[in-house]
Design a protein around this motif. Sequence first.
Motif, PDB file in Angstrom:
ATOM      1  N   GLY A  17       0.834  -1.133  -0.066  1.00  9.29           N
ATOM      2  CA  GLY A  17      -0.280   0.092  -0.459  1.00  9.29           C
ATOM      3  C   GLY A  17       0.777   1.341  -0.104  1.00  9.29           C
ATOM      4  N   PHE A  18       0.106   1.940  -0.389  1.00 11.08           N
ATOM      5  CA  PHE A  18       0.997   4.008  -0.214  1.00 11.08           C
ATOM      6  C   PHE A  18       0.067   5.051   0.654  1.00 11.08           C
ATOM      7  N   ASP A  19       0.926   4.904   1.581  1.00 10.84           N
ATOM      8  CA  ASP A  19       0.684   6.005   2.747  1.00 10.84           C
ATOM      9  C   ASP A  19       0.187   7.673   2.163  1.00 10.84           C
ATOM     10  N   LEU A  20      -0.534   7.683   2.008  1.00 11.08           N
ATOM     11  CA  LEU A  20      -0.365   8.895   1.003  1.00 11.08           C
ATOM     12  C   LEU A  20      -1.584  10.397   2.072  1.00 11.08           C
ATOM     13  N   ASP A  21      -1.441  11.425   1.887  1.00 15.00           N
ATOM     14  CA  ASP A  21      -2.060  12.610   2.764  1.00 15.00           C
ATOM     15  C   ASP A  21      -3.173  12.133   2.236  1.00 15.00           C
ATOM     16  N   HIS A  24      -5.021   5.850   2.255  1.00 13.63           N
ATOM     17  CA  HIS A  24      -3.707   4.798   2.481  1.00 13.63           C
ATOM     18  C   HIS A  24      -4.677   4.774   1.037  1.00 13.63           C
ATOM     19  N   VAL A  25      -3.660   3.852  -0.066  1.00 12.27           N
ATOM     20  CA  VAL A  25      -4.306   2.941  -1.220  1.00 12.27           C
ATOM     21  C   VAL A  25      -3.664   2.062  -1.484  1.00 12.27           C
ATOM     22  N   ARG A  26      -4.592   1.138  -1.277  1.00 13.98           N
ATOM     23  CA  ARG A  26      -5.039  -0.230  -1.135  1.00 13.98           C
ATOM     24  C   ARG A  26      -4.251  -1.226  -2.672  1.00 13.98           C
ATOM     25  N   ALA A  27      -2.977  -1.129  -3.058  1.00 15.47           N
ATOM     26  CA  ALA A  27      -2.824  -0.978  -4.602  1.00 15.47           C
ATOM     27  C   ALA A  27      -2.702  -2.691  -4.699  1.00 15.47           C
ATOM     28  N   VAL A  28      -2.454  -3.316  -4.125  1.00 13.82           N
ATOM     29  CA  VAL A  28      -2.119  -4.647  -3.784  1.00 13.82           C
ATOM     30  C   VAL A  28      -2.725  -5.852  -2.819  1.00 13.82           C
ATOM     31  N   GLY A  45      -5.104  -7.856 -16.649  1.00 15.18           N
ATOM     32  CA  GLY A  45      -5.360  -7.008 -16.591  1.00 15.18           C
ATOM     33  C   GLY A  45      -5.538  -5.214 -16.728  1.00 15.18           C
ATOM     34  N   GLU A  46      -7.042  -4.399 -15.767  1.00 13.44           N
ATOM     35  CA  GLU A  46      -6.841  -3.184 -16.423  1.00 13.44           C
ATOM     36  C   GLU A  46      -5.350  -2.319 -15.626  1.00 13.44           C
ATOM     37  N   SER A  47      -5.967  -0.978 -17.414  1.00  9.69           N
ATOM     38  CA  SER A  47      -5.087   0.372 -16.053  1.00  9.69           C
ATOM     39  C   SER A  47      -5.323   0.380 -14.057  1.00  9.69           C
ATOM     40  N   GLY A  48      -4.207   0.397 -13.472  1.00  5.80           N
ATOM     41  CA  GLY A  48      -3.883   0.082 -12.429  1.00  5.80           C
ATOM     42  C   GLY A  48      -4.093  -0.593 -11.715  1.00  5.80           C
ATOM     43  N   CYS A  49      -4.600  -1.813 -11.572  1.00  7.99           N
ATOM     44  CA  CYS A  49      -5.008  -3.022 -10.751  1.00  7.99           C
ATOM     45  C   CYS A  49      -3.719  -3.518 -10.053  1.00  7.99           C
ATOM     46  N   GLY A  50      -3.022  -3.126 -10.302  1.00  4.32           N
ATOM     47  CA  GLY A  50      -2.058  -3.835  -9.818  1.00  4.32           C
ATOM     48  C   GLY A  50      -0.753  -4.359  -9.948  1.00  4.32           C
ATOM     49  N   LYS A  51      -0.765  -4.681 -11.123  1.00  3.20           N
ATOM     50  CA  LYS A  51       0.472  -5.921 -11.830  1.00  3.20           C
ATOM     51  C   LYS A  51       1.734  -4.971 -11.532  1.00  3.20           C
ATOM     52  N   SER A  52       2.174  -3.769 -11.554  1.00  9.35           N
ATOM     53  CA  SER A  52       2.856  -3.301 -11.597  1.00  9.35           C
ATOM     54  C   SER A  52       3.966  -3.067 -10.211  1.00  9.35           C
ATOM     55  N   ILE A  53       2.792  -2.903  -9.723  1.00 11.31           N
ATOM     56  CA  ILE A  53       3.395  -3.137  -8.064  1.00 11.31           C
ATOM     57  C   ILE A  53       3.830  -4.633  -7.400  1.00 11.31           C
ATOM     58  N   THR A  54       2.574  -5.195  -7.721  1.00 11.34           N
ATOM     59  CA  THR A  54       3.512  -6.679  -7.867  1.00 11.34           C
ATOM     60  C   THR A  54       4.607  -7.159  -8.007  1.00 11.34           C
ATOM     61  N   ASP A 212       8.185  -5.805 -17.581  1.00 11.02           N
ATOM     62  CA  ASP A 212       6.434  -5.204 -17.228  1.00 11.02           C
ATOM     63  C   ASP A 212       6.555  -4.613 -18.317  1.00 11.02           C
ATOM     64  N   GLU A 213       5.633  -4.918 -19.238  1.00  9.67           N
ATOM     65  CA  GLU A 213       5.599  -4.646 -20.502  1.00  9.67           C
ATOM     66  C   GLU A 213       6.333  -4.149 -21.502  1.00  9.67           C
ATOM     67  N   PRO A 214       7.117  -5.032 -21.647  1.00 14.17           N
ATOM     68  CA  PRO A 214       8.400  -4.556 -22.299  1.00 14.17           C
ATOM     69  C   PRO A 214       8.629  -4.056 -23.500  1.00 14.17           C
ATOM     70  N   THR A 245       1.090  -7.945 -19.422  1.00 15.52           N
ATOM     71  CA  THR A 245       0.843  -7.050 -21.000  1.00 15.52           C
ATOM     72  C   THR A 245      -0.344  -6.640 -20.526  1.00 15.52           C
ATOM     73  N   HIS A 246      -1.326  -5.795 -21.508  1.00 14.07           N
ATOM     74  CA  HIS A 246      -2.461  -5.131 -21.760  1.00 14.07           C
ATOM     75  C   HIS A 246      -3.027  -6.018 -22.827  1.00 14.07           C
ATOM     76  N   ASP A 247      -1.638  -7.143 -23.750  1.00 13.64           N
ATOM     77  CA  ASP A 247      -2.774  -7.596 -25.060  1.00 13.64           C
ATOM     78  C   ASP A 247      -2.459  -9.066 -24.487  1.00 13.64           C
ATOM     79  N   PRO A 310     -12.966   0.986 -10.049  1.00 11.79           N
ATOM     80  CA  PRO A 310     -13.001   1.879  -8.693  1.00 11.79           C
ATOM     81  C   PRO A 310     -11.547   2.425  -8.166  1.00 11.79           C
ATOM     82  N   HIS A 311     -11.613   3.379  -8.180  1.00 10.12           N
ATOM     83  CA  HIS A 311     -10.401   4.434  -7.849  1.00 10.12           C
ATOM     84  C   HIS A 311      -9.617   3.128  -6.388  1.00 10.12           C
ATOM     85  N   PRO A 312      -8.164   2.576  -6.190  1.00  5.79           N
ATOM     86  CA  PRO A 312      -8.070   2.300  -4.934  1.00  5.79           C
ATOM     87  C   PRO A 312      -8.152   3.042  -3.206  1.00  5.79           C
ATOM     88  N   TYR A 313      -9.028   3.748  -3.618  1.00  3.66           N
ATOM     89  CA  TYR A 313      -9.567   4.439  -1.626  1.00  3.66           C
ATOM     90  C   TYR A 313     -11.221   4.155  -1.906  1.00  3.66           C
TER      91      TYR A 313
HETATM   92  N1  ATP Z   1       3.615   5.878  -6.003  1.00  6.86           N
HETATM   93  C1  ATP Z   1       2.457   5.745  -5.999  1.00  6.86           C
HETATM   94  N2  ATP Z   1       2.044   6.247  -5.050  1.00  6.86           N
HETATM   95  C2  ATP Z   1       0.395   5.985  -4.589  1.00  6.86           C
HETATM   96  N3  ATP Z   1      -0.199   5.390  -5.812  1.00  6.86           N
HETATM   97  C3  ATP Z   1       0.402   4.402  -5.951  1.00  6.86           C
HETATM   98  C4  ATP Z   1       1.768   4.789  -6.788  1.00  6.86           C
HETATM   99  N4  ATP Z   1       1.851   3.844  -7.538  1.00  6.86           N
HETATM  100  C5  ATP Z   1       0.915   3.175  -8.001  1.00  6.86           C
HETATM  101  N5  ATP Z   1      -0.793   3.322  -7.155  1.00  6.86           N
HETATM  102  C6  ATP Z   1      -1.874   3.168  -6.681  1.00  6.86           C
HETATM  103  O1  ATP Z   1      -0.833   1.873  -7.590  1.00  6.86           O
HETATM  104  C7  ATP Z   1      -2.289   1.094  -8.675  1.00  6.86           C
HETATM  105  C8  ATP Z   1      -2.006  -0.111  -9.150  1.00  6.86           C
HETATM  106  O2  ATP Z   1      -0.638   0.241 -10.007  1.00  6.86           O
HETATM  107  P1  ATP Z   1       0.504  -0.298 -10.572  1.00  6.86           P
HETATM  108  O3  ATP Z   1       1.577   0.193 -11.233  1.00  6.86           O
HETATM  109  O4  ATP Z   1       0.594  -2.106  -9.824  1.00  6.86           O
HETATM  110  O5  ATP Z   1      -0.907  -0.638 -12.304  1.00  6.86           O
HETATM  111  P2  ATP Z   1      -0.512  -1.934 -12.962  1.00  6.86           P
HETATM  112  O6  ATP Z   1      -2.146  -2.490 -13.398  1.00  6.86           O
HETATM  113  O7  ATP Z   1       0.689  -1.664 -13.330  1.00  6.86           O
HETATM  114  O8  ATP Z   1      -1.607  -0.091 -14.272  1.00  6.86           O
HETATM  115  P3  ATP Z   1      -0.744   0.116 -15.514  1.00  6.86           P
HETATM  116  O9  ATP Z   1      -1.123  -1.454 -16.202  1.00  6.86           O
HETATM  117  O10 ATP Z   1      -1.505   1.537 -16.123  1.00  6.86           O
HETATM  118  O11 ATP Z   1       0.311  -0.148 -15.842  1.00  6.86           O
HETATM  119  C9  ATP Z   1      -3.059   2.291  -9.365  1.00  6.86           C
HETATM  120  O12 ATP Z   1      -3.776   2.080  -8.832  1.00  6.86           O
HETATM  121  C10 ATP Z   1      -2.168   3.563  -8.269  1.00  6.86           C
HETATM  122  O13 ATP Z   1      -3.494   4.035  -7.558  1.00  6.86           O
END
Ligand code: ATP
Length: 377
Positions: A17-21, A24-28, A45-54, A212-214, A245-247, A310-313
């Motif tokens: 997660g990310f602790d922001l002002d 808390h964003v539960r990214a994964v 998975g769709e953009s923002g679903c947490g692939k890169s953060i995983t 990661d999406e090379p 990948t998105h593809d 939905p936004h992770p918030y």
């Molecule tokens: N530096 C950051 N600060 C705050 N929140 C972040 C940060 N990086 C990622 N997030 C949050 O984590 C969620 C997951 O991000 P991530 O980059 O893993 O998505 P993704 O599935 O890889 O998206 P994409 O396909 O667009 O790359 C995002 O929706 C975003 O809200």
Amino acid sequence: MPGEVPPLLSVRGLRTGFDLDEGHVRAVDGVDLTVRSGHTLCVVGESGCGKSITARSILQLVERPGRIIEGQVLYRLGQDHRLLKAPHPSRQDRAAVRAATDGMLDLTRLDPKGTAIRAVRGSEIAMIFQEPMVSLSPVHTIGHQIAENIRTHEEVTKKEARERTIDELRRVGIPRPERRFDSYTFQLSGGMRQRAMIAMALACRPKLLIADEPTTALDVTTQAQILELIQELQEQFDMAVMLITHDLGVVAEVADEVAVMYLGLVVEQCGVDDLFHDPRHPYTKALLDSIPTVGPRAKRRLTAIRGMVPHPYDRPVGCPFHTRCVSAMPGVCDAVVPPTQAVTGPDGTVDRAVRCLLYDSAESVRRGPITAGEAGR
Ligand SMILES: Nc1ncnc2c1ncn2[C@@H]1O[C@H](COP(=O)(O)OP(=O)(O)OP(=O)(O)O)[C@@H](O)[C@H]1O
């Protein structure tokens, strides 16, 4: 699911997660997935679903204010235990190694600033990105960077590192590698930069490549060449690949298994044929229905997935997909987070893992979806 091939990497209940002002964003938010030795796992998975953060969490590469909150990243220690030979292990690293069970080391327990995680990055698990300049420096020649990387992980002389680097550049298809050794990144095309990054990533023969999406930023022809190159190198070195990948066309082409992510969770992991021919999770079905296809299914109407991610918030309570799911069971899916279930195929053997309350247990698949009352137990 190719269950007989042992897991090389097993991610269990990972939360980052990310602790922001703003909060808390539960990214994964509880990811379970498995990468098997020598196999390719595609993560979609769709953009923002947490692939890169995983992916970044696996290598402890999430930057502040992000942090791993809980979960395990279990990595199989090889026969040679290369990473255990990392010099000057800290007390935390030694404790992590002592705690390894059944040859699986939990990478989340390693000292984030210690020598062991640095040994893992590069020599055990390498990562490549959409943008090569994340890994490559603009102020050093590509040859210098790759050679230094080899010398960081292996005891070789400067001359040996140079020769190895030239071999690696040749292997990834860079013409006249002796001359290209002294090139800077700005002197290379996008495709050549991508090849140089792959050469650097694979120079120490990692057992797992996380990509990661090379190819997203490349033209279609270069995309195909780079994917082909990764597959060739994978075969040569018997390396596992985790490809984000998105593809779905790329998935069909290269995957052995697929993990489908939605809002910080893997909702389905199965073999690639099972995914395309018999998707089980309502999100997987919706995802496949929303892409154009060729062949007999091509005349089918394409359906957009209703609503937005939905936004992770604002994560929905219960199953994160229930607000968009055509099969959602009121009073159940909006209350219970589905656990990861082993689900059986038509022949009665487990062929996938699914997070959906329609599939209560392996048994339930044979007798059909569970009722709302049962799911609420
Ligand atoms: N530096 C950051 N600060 C705050 N929140 C972040 C940060 N990086 C990622 N997030 C949050 O984590 C969620 C997951 O991000 P991530 O980059 O893993 O998505 P993704 O599935 O890889 O998206 P994409 O396909 O667009 O790359 C995002 O929706 C975003 O809200």
